[in-house]
Motif scaffolding. Structure first.
Motif, short mmCIF file in Angstrom:
data_model
loop_
_atom_site.label_atom_id
_atom_site.label_comp_id
_atom_site.label_asym_id
_atom_site.label_seq_id
_atom_site.Cartn_x
_atom_site.Cartn_y
_atom_site.Cartn_z
N ALA A 202 58.22 20.42 -23.12
CA ALA A 202 57.07 19.52 -23.26
C ALA A 202 56.25 19.87 -24.50
CB ALA A 202 56.20 19.60 -22.01
N VAL A 203 56.17 21.15 -24.84
CA VAL A 203 55.48 21.54 -26.08
C VAL A 203 56.20 20.99 -27.30
CG1 VAL A 203 54.71 23.50 -27.49
CG2 VAL A 203 54.54 23.61 -24.99
N ASN A 204 57.55 21.06 -27.28
CA ASN A 204 58.32 20.46 -28.37
C ASN A 204 58.03 18.97 -28.50
OD1 ASN A 204 60.64 22.72 -27.27
ND2 ASN A 204 60.14 22.68 -29.45
N LEU A 205 57.95 18.28 -27.38
CA LEU A 205 57.65 16.85 -27.42
C LEU A 205 56.25 16.60 -27.99
CD1 LEU A 205 59.08 15.71 -23.95
CD2 LEU A 205 60.07 15.32 -26.22
N ALA A 206 55.31 17.46 -27.64
CA ALA A 206 53.96 17.31 -28.19
C ALA A 206 53.95 17.53 -29.70
CB ALA A 206 53.01 18.29 -27.50
N VAL A 207 54.71 18.51 -30.17
CA VAL A 207 54.79 18.75 -31.62
C VAL A 207 55.43 17.55 -32.30
CG1 VAL A 207 55.81 20.21 -33.40
CG2 VAL A 207 54.85 21.26 -31.35
N ALA A 208 56.48 17.00 -31.70
CA ALA A 208 57.12 15.81 -32.28
C ALA A 208 56.14 14.65 -32.36
CB ALA A 208 58.34 15.42 -31.45
N ALA A 209 55.34 14.48 -31.31
CA ALA A 209 54.33 13.41 -31.34
C ALA A 209 53.31 13.66 -32.44
CB ALA A 209 53.64 13.31 -29.98
N GLY A 210 52.88 14.91 -32.58
CA GLY A 210 51.93 15.23 -33.65
C GLY A 210 52.49 14.95 -35.03
N CYS A 211 53.76 15.26 -35.23
CA CYS A 211 54.39 15.00 -36.53
C CYS A 211 54.48 13.50 -36.80
CB CYS A 211 55.78 15.62 -36.57
SG CYS A 211 55.79 17.43 -36.59
N LEU A 212 54.77 12.71 -35.76
CA LEU A 212 54.83 11.26 -35.96
C LEU A 212 53.46 10.69 -36.28
CD1 LEU A 212 57.31 10.26 -33.09
CD2 LEU A 212 57.76 10.29 -35.55
N ILE A 213 52.43 11.22 -35.64
CA ILE A 213 51.07 10.77 -35.97
C ILE A 213 50.73 11.13 -37.41
CG2 ILE A 213 48.63 11.16 -35.44
CD1 ILE A 213 49.48 11.55 -32.50
N ALA A 214 51.09 12.35 -37.81
CA ALA A 214 50.83 12.75 -39.19
C ALA A 214 51.59 11.88 -40.17
CB ALA A 214 51.21 14.22 -39.38
#
Length: 780
Positions: A202-214
């Motif tokens: 789930a942390v990996n998914l959160a990082v992926a979401a953050g990268c997409l937002i960036a």
């Protein structure tokens, strides 16, 4: 004035965008190391708990990281949207961990298909290597891509990205330490290994979401900023005239070819740190209780030290200093600290006393603190080297191509490969040949020699380092003196216990000493804290083999899980009915000690043609066997030892039943003074799931040695007539003199009766502790 303002901005805090990238890098690092630790636990369940299996998983992980970083070096110049690429890499990590969810069901057929012979041959090693590669390599490669891609994204959105690379590396390392601590101290205890894996995913998914937002917010597509001079990394002052720069290589590979010194230094840094970590773990185990928490503690202490060091590098470089000029001093200081680490560790351990805590979480934190205090100084200075390499690698002198992120990927790949080399070097060469303390001396000498070599390269390049040659040579000489004269005097065994050390060896499995003491005789001491039997307890240890063999009417083939001194499996050779004895031992050092110092007591177990000593995890060998043994005996395992709990699992008990021939029996010995009542009850209930009728036997009437055996039959029947026949044959053969097992009445005296689940549950309601008089509470 404008140049001065740019310099001040570069030396200040990271911008808001860079701070967000730092947060994502930290979260990615935390998830990555947590996954590595969880993978190791899951794969050890399948591949066995041998040092070879753990090293294989560790090695594949580092190969994957290095391959991912190398791939990032190739991909960065070609990727137009690095934030989106980083998000895809994080999603690939999540996809890559899915096989671990169904690992047991997907691979349950493997060991029975191989069988014992092929398991012990090259086919077994090949199968283990392939499983490790399939499970670990894909997500590890994806992890290796993330940090260079985030660095590339920052570099395309801001100037001064070279400095940002150091902050990103420091955050990634600090996040790794935090992820490890949270996983060990919190997640596993509450969620288990599987739940922890999903939580980390789930942390990996959160990082992926953050990268997409960036990626969405950056709005820059793939256009990089025009090349600008990064004053922070320049070795010249802003107003200083410089000579024209030579042609710059355009690809990461060409840049690496043109900068062999930087790449070699990055590789050496990984080699030195990982070799010291492997040796440091064995040093810590001289004090810390043998358990799963000790490896996590040393890894946490190392990662914390590296993170602190990486965070200090930007402060050391304030004012525009060339990072390369600080490297020789860092290397030389590390050499001295590495050589003196064993003495400092023993001092800290004496101050700390025995490791005790009220919970697994506080225990983990306490031994992590002691590891950081004792080993941290050396790792702190060692941790300066690679961030200095990063700072020099991402310097602006080589712009515009390849980019700072591409060069960062190159040195990350070199550092990862160096880590793999260092771990293997420590396990296969340093510990076996130089011993535990001596290995630190060799690592220290390597660092001191590297300092002199690094200074020579800098002088040849016209960049005089801060540390003078005389100081570096003095550090090298002092390190050599400590390694040659001081370290050999340091003890591996606590001198206050009164043991005479007959032999002491170190290896990937830890330290193993053969010791002698009046009243005890000769024994095998593991990690300075756990005694694996002794010649003084020979009769009791032999009885642990005699008893189950007498309960079977015709025990032709016997398997013993655990060798130790070899006295227990060797006792089976005194039975004329036994035609084949297989003894499986996880530690080659323990097996060598048994063969070299206990031949008289173990009936020549290592040389008898009827016996075979196998170096393997007992669970794996049992899982590969089908109907091969009449009797299987599980030794007295240290319950809290790393991986020991798997030997009390229902999966292992089912494998044991499948490995037994028709009419066979399984005997599992339990150290009652090392188990709580709840733990004992849980083992019995689990045992009964596979062997419905559980018979209890004590090893001795002495309450000071409360060993208890759980005995289960494939046909569920204890035949006392068969016991009488077997004891009569023992008396006729005359090879066994123990009166307790020469007559059926003596065997019956050790019998505690059946231990049905209902009785265990009733006792569990009446008691929450397991005092020294525990035998009477079970049987009363």
């Amino acid at each position: 004035m404008a140049a001065t303002n740019v310099l001040r901005r570069t030396e200040g805090r990271p911008t808001r965008a860079t701070a967000a990238a730092i947060g994502l890098a930290a979260a990615s690092g935390g998830a990555g190391l947590a996954h590595e630790m969880l993978w190791t636990r899951r794969l050890v369940d399948l591949l066995g708990g041998t040092s070879e299996a753990s090293s294989r998983v560790f090695g594949v992980f580092f190969i994957g990281l290095a391959a991912g970083a190398a791939a990032a070096g190739w991909a960065v110049p070609r990727v137009r949207r690095p934030w989106r690429a980083a998000a895809i890499a994080e999603l690939a990590v999540v996809a890559g961990i899915l096989p671990t969810v169904w690992l047991s069901s997907l691979t349950g057929w493997l060991w029975p298909w191989l069988g014992p012979d092929r398991l012990l041959g090259f086919q077994g090693s090949l199968a283990k290597g392939l499983v490790s590669a399939v499970v670990v390599l894909p997500p590890a490669i994806a992890m290796g891509l993330v940090l260079p891609l985030i660095a590339a994204a920052v570099g395309r959105s801001e100037r001064g990205s070279g400095r940002a690379a150091n902050w990103l590396y420091a955050a990634n390392t600090a996040g790794a330490a935090a992820g490890l601590i949270v996983a060990v101290a919190v997640l596993i205890a509450r969620l288990g290994v599987m739940g922890s894996s999903l939580a980390v995913a789930a942390v990996n998914l959160a990082v992926a979401a953050g990268c997409l937002i960036a990626d969405r917010l950056s709005g820059r597509g793939g256009e990089a900023l025009p090349a600008t001079k990064d004053l922070f990394h320049s070795s010249h002052r802003p107003n200083e005239k410089t000579a024209p720069s030579p042609p710059v290589p355009s690809t990461p590979l060409a840049w690496a070819w043109g900068h062999p010194g930087i790449v070699a230094l990055a590789c050496f840094s990984g080699t030195g740190v990982l070799a010291a970590e492997v040796v440091g773990l064995q040093e810590l185990l001289l004090w810390a209780t043998i358990s799963f928490h000790a490896p996590a503690a040393i890894l946490g202490a190392v990662i914390i030290s590296l993170a602190v060091a990486a965070a200090c590098v930007p402060q050391l470089l304030r004012g525009g200093h060339d990072p390369a000029r600080l490297v020789p001093a860092a290397l030389a200081t590390t050499g001295l600290l590495m050589a003196t680490t064993p003495a400092w560790f023993l001092t800290v351990a004496a101050w700390a006393g025995d490791p005790q805590a009220s919970s697994p979480a506080t225990f983990s934190l306490w031994i992590t603190f002691i590891a950081a205090l004792a080993l941290g100084p050396a790792f702190l200075t060692a941790g300066l080297v690679f961030p200095l390499v990063i700072a020099r690698t991402t310097a602006a002198a080589d712009r515009p191509r390849p980019s700072a992120a591409a060069r960062l990927a190159v040195v990350l790949a070199a550092n990862g490969l160096g880590g793999l080399v260092g771990a293997e070097l420590a396990n296969q060469m340093l510990l076996p040949r130089c011993g535990l303390h001596g290995s630190f001396g060799v690592i220290g000498l390597a660092y001191a020699a590297a300092a002199v070599a690094a200074r020579g390269m800098l002088v040849a390049a016209g960049n005089a380092p801060r540390a003078g040659l005389a100081w570096l040579l003095a550090a090298l000489a002092l390190t050599g003196w400590v390694a040659a004269t001081w370290l050999p005097r340091l003890p591996l065994v606590n001198p206050h216990v009164g043991f005479e050390v007959l032999s002491a060896r170190a290896g990937p499995d830890g330290t193993v000493a053969v010791v002698r003491k009046p009243g005890l005789g000769r024994g095998i001491l593991v990690a300075n804290q756990y005694l694996l039997g002794s010649s003084g307890a020979r009769w009791t240890e032999e009885r642990q083999a005699h008893l189950p063999l007498l309960l079977h009417p015709a025990p032709r083939a016997a398997l013993f899980i655990g060798v130790a001194t070899g006295i227990t499996p060797g006792a089976a050779l005194a039975h004329g009915a036994v035609e084949r004895v297989t003894a499986v031992e996880i530690s080659p050092l323990v097996a060598a000690a048994a063969a070299g110092f206990f031949t008289a007591e173990n009936h020549g177990l290592a040389t008898d043609p009827r016996a075979q000593v196998v170096i393997e995890d007992g669970r794996t060998l049992v899982a590969a066997s089908r109907g091969e043994f009449d009797v299987i005996v599980g030794d007295l395992f240290l319950p809290w030892g790393s991986g020991a709990g798997r030997l009390y699992s229902v999966e292992h008990f089912r494998s044991v039943r499948r490995a037994l021939a028709p009419g066979g029996l399984f005997c599992q010995w339990l150290p009652m003074d090392q188990l709580s009542f709840e733990q004992f009850a849980q083992i019995v209930v689990t045992f009964q799931e596979v062997f419905p009728q559980v018979h209890g036997f004590r090893s001795t009437l002495d309450p000071a040695r409360p060993g208890l055996a759980l005995v289960g039959f494939t046909d569920g029947r204890l035949d006392w007539d068969a016991v009488a026949t077997r004891t009569a044959r023992v008396r006729a053969e005359g090879a066994i003199l123990d009166p307790a097992v020469r007559h059926a009445a003596g065997v019956a005296l050790l019998w505690l009766g059946r231990l049905p689940e209902a009785i265990v549950e009733a006792k569990l309601k009446r008691s929450t502790t397991w005092p020294s008089r525990s035998m009477r509470r079970v049987c009363g």
